[in-house]
Design an enzyme around this catalytic site. Structure first.
Site: not given
Ligand code: GLN
Length: 510
Positions: A82, A157, A181
């Protein structure tokens, strides 16, 4: 020309490793075919940075080790990272315009540990900007497409990480999970993913979002492949202030999770026809509320029945503050983000505006130009909740709720169950562009993953079915464990994957 890379002929990291060790194929051949497949699937937009020469150099080094019998556990295995893990060779952008020209002078600990284990990196994967989002639509470099239906999102994400594994471009990938995420994109792309206990994997070199929540975790098709990826990276690191030296008395170092996994597998084996007998699965009533899609409720129910057939027992539990995890998380994570992202001022880090009048003007223009709308929204929310006068009302309250949520999990584990299961997401992958006018709709969809993150617990997503929509879309089952229970979670998931084939289904190329 076939676009399927060589590694996709092998069912697991273990199978690919033995072909490499026996020199039936070379790491360079594997890497070349993966590079070709990545190019052929450019439509997915899963990769942000590929550098064939860097990949080839790693593959050649892997071949040298394989030839002289010095291969490590992952030597020659094709993976990708990532784009929030910093890397010396490839650029690191966190999918933000702010960092579009940034190359790190060092590797993240996760990256160097996987490199030491021999893995060959195919490059850097697209994600939501600074890991903020649930659909990968917040990338400054365009959305990632879900290989099961390219009109839909892959989840976020870590969307590129999940899409790349689902499309067979790499055998495994790294992701990060702050509020879901790793688990959420794994669920929406029909692959497996694990977020380990907070503090077990180093955050050093991970672009920071919400530091008290951020954890790295791998994605792959099989639970067993997750073990191969997670075991070498789960290690104490003195460069991360919240890294754990030990996990309940056991040193936090490679081998810990593998030993627990093997012990759990041994116990399953001894139990014979009912390998999971004695396992108590807590099913939280709050995870099956009105908002849950019917197809998902049914797939999760079928998975629970599979576990019962394997000998596990189902226990009704309650996690009464599940709903409160959304406001608590969306106060705490933006608060930490507003502080973490203050370093991008166009001087120390990040994009600098071409025109400005003075220093303050330069900072404000640079930040306005460099950050996307969701990141700006979170910085504003975070700055607000940390303001004198609002701090007690929002931030402090959110911290109190966070403690109560963690206690609810601890009470369930102490009194009622060994693991907790439920859905990962309330709905399958939505269409790209849906909810564009309502950013908070995505926030609500995090309902089943946020509590785990606030509590710092380990949790996985494993494929457990498909929607009944015209184009079937994958559904994930969430398996939550108590602190440091990664080995047991992976063993339970592996048993489920021996009984089902959801994780082996592959999307047709569209
Ligand atoms: N959807 C959550 C956010 O937008 C989690 C994102 C994540 O785990 N990086 O913060």
């Amino acid at each position: 020309m076939s676009t399927m890379p060589i590694h996709s002929e092998f069912d697991s990291i273990e199978a690919l490793r033995s072909a490499l060790v026996q020199r039936k194929i070379s790491a360079l051949e594997v890497a070349e075919s993966a590079l070709q497949a990545i190019e052929a699937r450019a439509d997915l937009n899963a990769f942000l940075h590929v550098d064939a020469e860097l990949t080839r150099a790693q593959a050649r080094a892997a071949d040298a080790l394989l030839t002289n019998g010095n291969a490590g556990p992952l030597t020659g295995i094709p993976i990708a990272h990532k784009d929030v893990f910093v890397t010396r060779g490839w650029r690191t952008t966190a999918a933000s315009k702010m960092l579009s020209n940034y190359t790190s002078p060092f590797d993240a600990t996760v990256v160097s540990l996987l490199e030491q284990a021999g893995a060959v990196s195919l490059g850097k994967l697209n994600c939501d900007e600074f890991a903020m989002g649930s659909g990968n639509e917040n990338s400054a470099f365009g959305p990632v497409r879900n290989p099961w239906d390219t009109d839909t999102v892959p989840g976020g994400s870590s969307g590129g990480s999940a899409a790349a594994v689902a499309a067979g471009l790499v055998i495994a990938s790294t992701g990060t999970d702050t509020g879901g995420s790793v688990r959420q994109p794994a669920a929406l792309c029909g692959v497996s993913g694990i977020k380990p206990t907070y503090g077990t994997v180093s955050r050093y070199g991970m672009v920071a979002y919400g530091s008290s929540l951020d954890q790295a975790g791998p994605l792959a098709r099989h639970a067993r492949d997750l073990l191969e990826m997670l075991d070498p990276i789960s290690a104490f690191d003195e460069r991360d202030a919240t890294s754990l030296a030990d996990c309940d008395g056991i040193p936090n170092k490679p081998g810990r999770i593998r030993a627990a996994f093997e012990a759990a597998m041994g116990a399953q084996h001894e139990a014979g026809a009912k390998p999971l007998s004695g396992l108590r699965i807590g099913v939280p009533a709050e995870f099956f509320n009105e908002g849950l899609d019917n197809d998902i409720a049914e797939a999760v129910e079928a998975a629970l029945q599979t576990f019962e057939a394997l000998g596990a027992r189902r226990v009704e539990i309650s996690l009464p503050r599940t709903k409160l995890s959304i406001p608590a998380y969306y106060v705490i994570a933006p608060a930490e983000a507003s502080s973490n992202l203050s370093r991008y001022d166009g001087v120390r880090y990040g994009h600098r505006s071409a025109t400005y009048t003075d220093l303050a003007d330069m900072t404000s223009r640079s930040r306005a130009e460099g950050f996307g709308p969701e990141v700006i929204r979170r910085i504003l929310v975070g700055t607000y909740v940390l303001c004198h006068g609002y701090y007690d009302a929002y931030y402090l309250q959110a911290q109190r709720v966070r403690r109560m949520i963690a206690n609810d999990f601890q009470q369930a584990f102490a009194e009622q169950c060994d693991v907790i299961m439920g859905p990962v997401t309330p709905a399958v992958a939505k269409r790209i562009g849906e909810n564009r006018d309502d950013p908070t709709a995505d926030w609500l969809a995090d309902i089943y993953t946020l509590g785990v993150s606030l509590a710092g617990l380990p949790a996985m997503s494993v494929p457990c079915g498909f929607s009944t929509t015209s184009k079937p879309l994958p559904i994930g089952l969430q398996i939550i464990g108590n602190y440091f229970d990664e080995g047991r979670l992976l063993a339970i998931a592996d048993r489920f994957q021996q009984a089902t084939d959801w994780h082996q289904r592959k999307p047709e190329q569209q």
